[in-house]
Motif scaffolding. Sequence first.
Motif, mmCIF file in Angstrom:
data_model
loop_
_atom_site.group_PDB
_atom_site.id
_atom_site.type_symbol
_atom_site.label_atom_id
_atom_site.label_comp_id
_atom_site.label_asym_id
_atom_site.label_seq_id
_atom_site.Cartn_x
_atom_site.Cartn_y
_atom_site.Cartn_z
ATOM 1 N N SER A 280 -3.924 -9.764 -8.737
ATOM 2 C CA SER A 280 -3.659 -8.396 -8.323
ATOM 3 C C SER A 280 -4.621 -7.451 -9.037
ATOM 4 C CB SER A 280 -2.216 -8.003 -8.642
ATOM 5 O OG SER A 280 -2.050 -7.803 -10.033
ATOM 6 N N ARG A 281 -4.839 -6.298 -8.428
ATOM 7 C CA ARG A 281 -5.734 -5.315 -9.044
ATOM 8 C C ARG A 281 -5.252 -4.951 -10.442
ATOM 9 N NH1 ARG A 281 -5.448 0.318 -6.262
ATOM 10 N NH2 ARG A 281 -3.393 0.082 -7.206
ATOM 11 N N ASP A 282 -3.958 -4.741 -10.597
ATOM 12 C CA ASP A 282 -3.435 -4.350 -11.903
ATOM 13 C C ASP A 282 -3.625 -5.450 -12.936
ATOM 14 O OD1 ASP A 282 -2.692 -1.941 -10.830
ATOM 15 O OD2 ASP A 282 -0.597 -2.512 -10.500
ATOM 16 N N ARG B 296 -5.862 1.557 4.224
ATOM 17 C CA ARG B 296 -4.600 1.645 3.489
ATOM 18 C C ARG B 296 -3.434 1.793 4.454
ATOM 19 N NH1 ARG B 296 -3.485 -0.659 -0.591
ATOM 20 N NH2 ARG B 296 -1.858 -1.377 0.824
ATOM 21 N N THR C 60 -1.226 -6.139 2.506
ATOM 22 C CA THR C 60 -2.139 -5.960 1.379
ATOM 23 C C THR C 60 -3.588 -5.846 1.842
ATOM 24 O OG1 THR C 60 -2.507 -8.344 1.031
ATOM 25 C CG2 THR C 60 -0.637 -7.343 -0.124
ATOM 26 N N ASP D 136 -5.244 -4.081 -3.151
ATOM 27 C CA ASP D 136 -4.064 -4.539 -3.889
ATOM 28 C C ASP D 136 -4.401 -5.784 -4.707
ATOM 29 O OD1 ASP D 136 -1.993 -2.743 -2.521
ATOM 30 O OD2 ASP D 136 -2.873 -3.797 -0.815
ATOM 31 N N ARG D 137 -5.260 -6.633 -4.122
ATOM 32 C CA ARG D 137 -5.679 -7.862 -4.780
ATOM 33 C C ARG D 137 -7.197 -7.937 -4.809
ATOM 34 N NH1 ARG D 137 -2.488 -11.884 -5.886
ATOM 35 N NH2 ARG D 137 -4.151 -13.400 -5.589
ATOM 36 N N THR E 102 -7.185 -7.054 0.362
ATOM 37 C CA THR E 102 -7.812 -7.916 -0.629
ATOM 38 C C THR E 102 -9.290 -7.596 -0.698
ATOM 39 O OG1 THR E 102 -6.230 -9.717 -0.263
ATOM 40 C CG2 THR E 102 -8.318 -10.299 -1.306
ATOM 41 N N ASP F 39 -0.324 -0.746 4.952
ATOM 42 C CA ASP F 39 1.025 -0.219 4.716
ATOM 43 C C ASP F 39 1.936 -0.447 5.919
ATOM 44 O OD1 ASP F 39 0.289 0.581 2.202
ATOM 45 O OD2 ASP F 39 0.001 2.695 2.727
#
Length: 299
Positions: A211-213, A172, A28, A196-197, A30, A176
């Motif tokens: 989390s970003r979402d 990224r 991830t 991601d966070r 952050t 990954d």
Amino acid sequence: MITVERLSKRYGRHTAVEDVSFHCEPGTVTGFLGPNGAGKSTTMRMICGFTPPSAGTATVNNVDYRQLPNPGRQVGLLLDAGAQHPGRTGRETLTLSAKIMGVPRRRVDECLDQVGLNAVAAGRRVRAYSLGMRQRLGLAQALLGDPRVLILDEPANGLDPEGIYWMRGLLRDFADRGGTVLLSSHLLREVEAVADRLVVIGAGRVVAQGSRDELLAGTGALVRARDPEALRAAVDRAGLPVRSSTDGGLLVDAEPGAVGQAAADSGVALLELRPAESAGLEQIFLSLTAGDSVREAVK
């Protein structure tokens, strides 16, 4: 991974960081966000052992950074792109670091190529580098030991749009492949695109994380009225959690229907009422850190 537990730092009567806790998982990126003086750099320096904490702990891969054998092989750092010897060339800088870490000489060329510093740039003295070139050299140095963790403080400073896009892809790809990235930046849109966070810090304290979402889901409602004070009073009477928005409205932690009913019960005429999900990272950042000092912390 990176684990921060109840980390605090005090300088005399001034508290720079207070009771900060978060973790960064493998695989991830952050994003570590906050206004100037919020405590981002101080927290990162405590994680890396450069600044002793007043309380709390920070570990990388479950070990205090200062106890890591040959830490550059496990953690890549970029905390200050200007902290490089101005009289050495870019290649000499990396070659010396490679000898200290015991990594193969070929890694110097690989990392120079990875960050886009060609043979001409690598042969220049660091004093002749632009800020963007220093950032690229700093990233090359962070990657030199082939670490599994990157801790980067404002790595995009001085990069042009193409360079920022390149850096986003590099981070990224690193995550990954199972790496862990802790990234501090003022470029909110770039953080939003790669992280991601998110951990948001204001006045030395964590004001939001997740989390970003989760953070960008914007649960609740954005509402504005002709009489802002009457609107806030109506929302308060209804017992709905509320905070100020940067456009003069309110962000209410409730469904729009409940907010509209509270306004109607108090006879408040609304100008706007909609779900807050379109607020975006910039809106969330500004609302969470509203009122925090933008002055650099006294160190």
